[in-house]
Design a protein around this motif. Structure first.
Motif, PDB file in Angstrom:
ATOM      1  N   PHE A 189       0.844  -1.199   0.000  1.00 49.15           N
ATOM      2  CA  PHE A 189       0.000   0.000   0.000  1.00 49.15           C
ATOM      3  C   PHE A 189       0.881   1.252   0.000  1.00 49.15           C
ATOM      4  O   PHE A 189       0.595   2.233  -0.691  1.00 49.15           O
ATOM      5  CB  PHE A 189      -0.932   0.018   1.214  1.00 49.15           C
ATOM      6  N   SER A 190       1.941   1.216   0.781  1.00 50.69           N
ATOM      7  CA  SER A 190       2.879   2.334   0.809  1.00 50.69           C
ATOM      8  C   SER A 190       3.499   2.546  -0.568  1.00 50.69           C
ATOM      9  O   SER A 190       3.573   3.676  -1.074  1.00 50.69           O
ATOM     10  CB  SER A 190       3.976   2.066   1.843  1.00 50.69           C
ATOM     11  N   LEU A 192       2.301   1.801  -3.355  1.00 50.56           N
ATOM     12  CA  LEU A 192       1.272   2.231  -4.305  1.00 50.56           C
ATOM     13  C   LEU A 192       0.958   3.714  -4.121  1.00 50.56           C
ATOM     14  O   LEU A 192       0.925   4.485  -5.084  1.00 50.56           O
ATOM     15  CB  LEU A 192       0.015   1.389  -4.130  1.00 50.56           C
ATOM     16  N   TYR A 193       0.736   4.119  -2.896  1.00 48.31           N
ATOM     17  CA  TYR A 193       0.299   5.493  -2.634  1.00 48.31           C
ATOM     18  C   TYR A 193       1.395   6.517  -2.911  1.00 48.31           C
ATOM     19  O   TYR A 193       1.107   7.635  -3.347  1.00 48.31           O
ATOM     20  CB  TYR A 193      -0.170   5.636  -1.179  1.00 48.31           C
ATOM     21  N   ILE A 194       2.638   6.176  -2.648  1.00 49.51           N
ATOM     22  CA  ILE A 194       3.706   7.165  -2.780  1.00 49.51           C
ATOM     23  C   ILE A 194       3.924   7.575  -4.238  1.00 49.51           C
ATOM     24  O   ILE A 194       3.935   8.779  -4.546  1.00 49.51           O
ATOM     25  CB  ILE A 194       4.993   6.660  -2.111  1.00 49.51           C
ATOM     26  N   GLY A 196       1.717   7.363  -6.522  1.00 46.96           N
ATOM     27  CA  GLY A 196       0.454   8.017  -6.856  1.00 46.96           C
ATOM     28  C   GLY A 196       0.414   9.456  -6.373  1.00 46.96           C
ATOM     29  O   GLY A 196      -0.157  10.334  -7.031  1.00 46.96           O
ATOM     30  N   LYS A 197       1.053   9.729  -5.230  1.00 49.43           N
ATOM     31  CA  LYS A 197       1.094  11.080  -4.671  1.00 49.43           C
ATOM     32  C   LYS A 197       1.841  12.035  -5.593  1.00 49.43           C
ATOM     33  O   LYS A 197       1.489  13.214  -5.711  1.00 49.43           O
ATOM     34  CB  LYS A 197       1.748  11.024  -3.288  1.00 49.43           C
ATOM     35  N   ILE A 217       2.030   1.587  -9.994  1.00 48.00           N
ATOM     36  CA  ILE A 217       0.796   1.615  -9.199  1.00 48.00           C
ATOM     37  C   ILE A 217      -0.029   0.358  -9.453  1.00 48.00           C
ATOM     38  O   ILE A 217      -0.567  -0.254  -8.525  1.00 48.00           O
ATOM     39  CB  ILE A 217       0.005   2.894  -9.520  1.00 48.00           C
ATOM     40  N   GLU A 220       1.617  -2.688  -7.772  1.00 42.13           N
ATOM     41  CA  GLU A 220       1.389  -2.761  -6.331  1.00 42.13           C
ATOM     42  C   GLU A 220      -0.051  -3.141  -6.010  1.00 42.13           C
ATOM     43  O   GLU A 220      -0.306  -3.872  -5.045  1.00 42.13           O
ATOM     44  CB  GLU A 220       1.751  -1.433  -5.664  1.00 42.13           C
ATOM     45  N   PHE A 253       5.837   7.889   3.870  1.00 42.08           N
ATOM     46  CA  PHE A 253       4.671   8.462   3.185  1.00 42.08           C
ATOM     47  C   PHE A 253       4.682   9.989   3.206  1.00 42.08           C
ATOM     48  O   PHE A 253       4.246  10.630   2.252  1.00 42.08           O
ATOM     49  CB  PHE A 253       3.394   7.943   3.864  1.00 42.08           C
TER      50      PHE A 253
END
Length: 406
Positions: A189-190, A192-194, A196-197, A217, A220, A253
């Motif tokens: 999840f980390s 993926l989100y990073i 994406g950010k 993304i 992940e 994050f």
């Protein structure tokens, strides 16, 4: 204004004949669509067959900031040579995505919207506030190749994993797998989100990088699905998320600098993750679990390869940036030292998978986990030296890296 010689010279780039009795909506659409395709100063020819239409067309010319260069009339109708007096688009001399070329400008053009490189953008388009627009801080020479590899190596948790082939394992072993899968999923999840950010902050002028981050993304997301499904495949299900892991992931994050994040995530974090996945491939108690982590490792290797080339290029351009990256690691360590813990549930589960749950087997598994942690540290140092770090600094950074691995 009537200059027959200009018509005879065929200096115009487009020619239309309007046969209708009025300048219909269809013709207005066609003429309006023509203008953006012309450069300033280019001529086009329009012939109308009825005088009433000529008056309408002359009005259209004025409204659309064009000028009449020459007119001609005969029994066939009225002809006009029209000059486009304004530049409606910013013209791009850049090649678009073809799998071989790369962006040539060091800074993305300010007037560059959500479009593929090589397209021509209308001057009145909005200015997007892309924060990341400098090639030096984004680009890696291997990004186009990695994007192609990502396309060719996609896999599906539905079709590539035989979920029905998971054996009924000893409950202690199955619980250990579920705990490891829980840990893997939360770390993914980390990862993926990073990316994406940062994705929406990068100018699409660097479209190859944007597309590659899109594959990260998706990778992940697929890993999260597969790890979660493996944990839930039997009766035990997902297990526990620890504060130690969540604090470590949070410290990653909240990092706002793309260069630092690339180093912390792709080189240190996912680089260390590769060693963990190798460990699981070796000690997975069933072929289904082994296949899941094997497929995931192939994806993670691409992510690490981007980070290595990206960081190496920036360090080679300015070796002083090593201190900048060390500062990021030290700052993260200060935060984590407030509660400097390992994920004991993870380490215990890894020991069980590597040796067994009885006293003798667990002792063997524990020793193998210690060897894993040592190997992780050695490989972190090796990757940093590959990026241009001196060995002493690389060792110091490796020692300061989170005990959570990612």
């Amino acid at each position: 204004m009537e200059r027959q010689d200009l018509f005879l010279m065929n200096t115009y780039v487009a020619e239309y004949t309007i046969r209708s009795s009025s300048l219909t909506q269809a013709w207005l659409l066609r003429l309006n669509a023509l203008l953006p395709t012309l450069r300033m100063g280019e001529l086009f020819k329009v012939t109308v067959l009825q005088r009433s239409v000529s008056f309408e067309f002359e009005g259209w010319v004025q409204v659309n900031r064009c000028s009449l260069v020459a007119t001609s009339s005969d029994l066939e109708g009225f002809s006009y040579l029209v000059n486009k007096d304004f530049e409606s688009h910013t013209l791009s001399e850049e090649h678009g995505f073809d799998g071989r070329s790369e962006p040539t400008l060091d800074i993305a053009p300010k007037l560059f919207g959500l479009m593929p490189r090589g397209a021509h953008i209308e001057n009145s388009s909005p200015l997007y506030p892309f924060e990341l627009s400098e090639k030096e801080f984004l680009w890696a020479k291997n990004v186009t190749r990695l994007y192609e590899e990502a396309k060719q190596n996609q896999w599906s948790a539905d079709t590539d994993i035989d979920w029905g082939a998971i054996p009924d394992l000893d409950p202690v072993i199955e619980t250990a797998i579920c705990q490891v899968m829980t840990y893997l999923a939360e770390n993914e999840f980390s990862a993926l989100y990073i990316p994406g950010k940062f994705l929406s902050k990068i100018s699409p002028y660097y479209m190859e990088l944007v597309m590659f981050l899109g594959t990260i993304i998706y990778d992940e997301a697929r890993h999260i699905e597969a790890f979660s499904r493996r944990a839930n495949a039997k009766k035990i299900g997902l297990q526990y998320s620890t504060t130690a892991t969540q604090r470590s992931l949070y410290s990653l994050f909240i990092e706002k600098d793309y260069f630092k994040t690339s180093f912390l995530l792709h080189v240190l974090g996912e680089g260390t993750f590769l060693d963990l996945l190798d460990f699981l491939i070796k000690y997975a108690p069933d072929p289904v679990t082994k296949k899941i982590v094997t497929l995931a490792k192939k994806d993670e290797q691409r992510h690490v390869n981007y980070g290595l080339v990206h960081v190496k290029a920036l360090v080679q351009a300015n070796p002083k940036r090593i201190a900048y990256l060390k500062e990021a690691v030290d700052s993260r360590k200060v935060y984590l030292d407030e509660m400097n813990q390992e994920n004991e549930l993870l380490l215990s589960s890894l020991a069980i998978l590597a040796g067994g749950s009885d006293e003798e087997g667990y002792a063997l598994g524990y020793e193998r986990v210690q060897q894993l942690k040592k190997r992780m540290g050695e490989n972190r140092v090796r990757r940093m030296i590959e990026c241009g770090f001196d060995e002493e600094t690389a060792k110091e950074i490796s020692m300061s890296h989170t005990a959570n691995f990612m």
